[in-house]
Design a protein around this motif. Structure first.
Motif, mmCIF file in Angstrom:
data_model
loop_
_atom_site.group_PDB
_atom_site.id
_atom_site.type_symbol
_atom_site.label_atom_id
_atom_site.label_comp_id
_atom_site.label_asym_id
_atom_site.label_seq_id
_atom_site.Cartn_x
_atom_site.Cartn_y
_atom_site.Cartn_z
ATOM 1 N N THR A 153 9.607 -23.623 18.737
ATOM 2 C CA THR A 153 8.503 -23.202 19.608
ATOM 3 C C THR A 153 7.646 -24.409 19.964
ATOM 4 O O THR A 153 7.305 -24.635 21.133
ATOM 5 C CB THR A 153 7.653 -22.115 18.933
ATOM 6 N N ASP A 216 17.783 -17.381 17.440
ATOM 7 C CA ASP A 216 16.641 -18.199 17.017
ATOM 8 C C ASP A 216 15.972 -18.857 18.225
ATOM 9 O O ASP A 216 14.739 -18.884 18.331
ATOM 10 C CB ASP A 216 17.090 -19.291 16.038
ATOM 11 N N ARG A 218 16.202 -17.983 21.466
ATOM 12 C CA ARG A 218 15.585 -16.985 22.345
ATOM 13 C C ARG A 218 14.213 -16.580 21.821
ATOM 14 O O ARG A 218 13.251 -16.434 22.582
ATOM 15 C CB ARG A 218 16.479 -15.752 22.461
ATOM 16 N N GLN A 219 14.116 -16.415 20.516
ATOM 17 C CA GLN A 219 12.830 -16.046 19.927
ATOM 18 C C GLN A 219 11.816 -17.176 20.087
ATOM 19 O O GLN A 219 10.652 -16.931 20.423
ATOM 20 C CB GLN A 219 13.010 -15.707 18.447
ATOM 21 N N ASP A 222 10.585 -17.367 23.711
ATOM 22 C CA ASP A 222 10.358 -16.017 24.227
ATOM 23 C C ASP A 222 9.458 -15.980 25.459
ATOM 24 O O ASP A 222 9.797 -15.373 26.466
ATOM 25 C CB ASP A 222 9.782 -15.143 23.111
#
Length: 244
Positions: A153, A216, A218-219, A222
């Motif tokens: 992220t 993982d 994609r999350q 997001d």
């Protein structure tokens, strides 16, 4: 590793004394074992990516690279794998390719046993892009730099900061370890012996290698990407999406 009489042993522990007569006493030196096992384990990217040539061409197509584009090319072994020449050819004389190669840094962190904030050795913050202008690239292409991020992220935010809206981030990695690999290895005794021997030589385990699945990623991305998709091919995994 195996457990014999309550003690864990590696293939190196079961080498026999007469093996030194043929191969030299160095085979019983842990430092030499580590040196040769690392030499076998790493350095194979230029070979593997050439095997994956047809898939690499598809990755370039997915990235929507066009003549005149400005491309950020980020990853490992960028020159020796041929990535730099490929992308320069695609953007042509009117385009621009900015390269950031983290191979030696990644090796230093991995061999040095340095863990990221996630506790996994060989992962670290991707703080390589702060000098680049915001929304300055038509394409961000990450080739062979997925597994070393300690937090996707955070790393994704840094990469997407420099990407223009409406354009694609494409990432691909030939992972050393995937979720399916351990059972594939155990399906053949010779392969299990070789893998166990290599990792025992460097004092690590297969399970200790970093890995990010498509789920993982994609999350992690997001709220940052739309139209995400992925594919897998012989241990090569690709993930991509478009910046809104």
């Amino acid at each position: 590793m195996l457990e014999i009489d309550g003690k864990k042993v590696s293939p190196w522990d079961l080498m026999q004394s007469f093996d030194a007569d043929r191969f030299g006493a160095d085979i019983f030196d842990p430092k030499e074992q580590a040196r040769w096992c690392r030499a076998i384990l790493i350095g194979g990217l230029p070979y593997m990516w050439r095997i994956a040539r047809p898939v690499l061409d598809e990755i370039y197509r997915i990235a929507e690279i066009e003549p005149g584009h400005k491309v950020l090319l980020f990853g490992e072994a960028l020159e020796s794998c041929g990535f730099i020449d490929d992308v320069n050819r695609l953007v042509g004389p009117g385009g621009e390719v900015t390269t950031i190669d983290i191979q030696q840094y990644a090796r230093d962190m991995s061999i040095g046993g340095v863990p990221g904030k996630n506790g996994i050795i060989g992962t670290f913050p991707y703080d390589f892009f702060g000098h680049l202008p915001e929304e300055s690239f038509d394409v961000v292409l990450n080739l062979q730099a997925i597994e070393h991020a300690e937090d996707w992220t955070e790393a994704g935010e840094r990469l997407l900061r420099v990407l223009k809206p409406g354009r694609r981030l494409v990432m691909a990695e030939i992972f050393m370890v995937t979720k399916e690999l351990p059972w594939k290895i155990k399906a053949d005794l010779h392969i299990q012996h070789l893998i166990d021997k290599i990792f025992a030589g460097i004092g690590r385990t297969l399970e200790g290698r970093p890995y990010y699945s498509h789920a993982d990623l994609r999350q992690a991305f997001d709220w940052m990407l739309t139209d995400t998709d992925h594919f897998e091919w012989r241990g090569l995994e690709a993930f991509w999406g478009r910046k809104p």
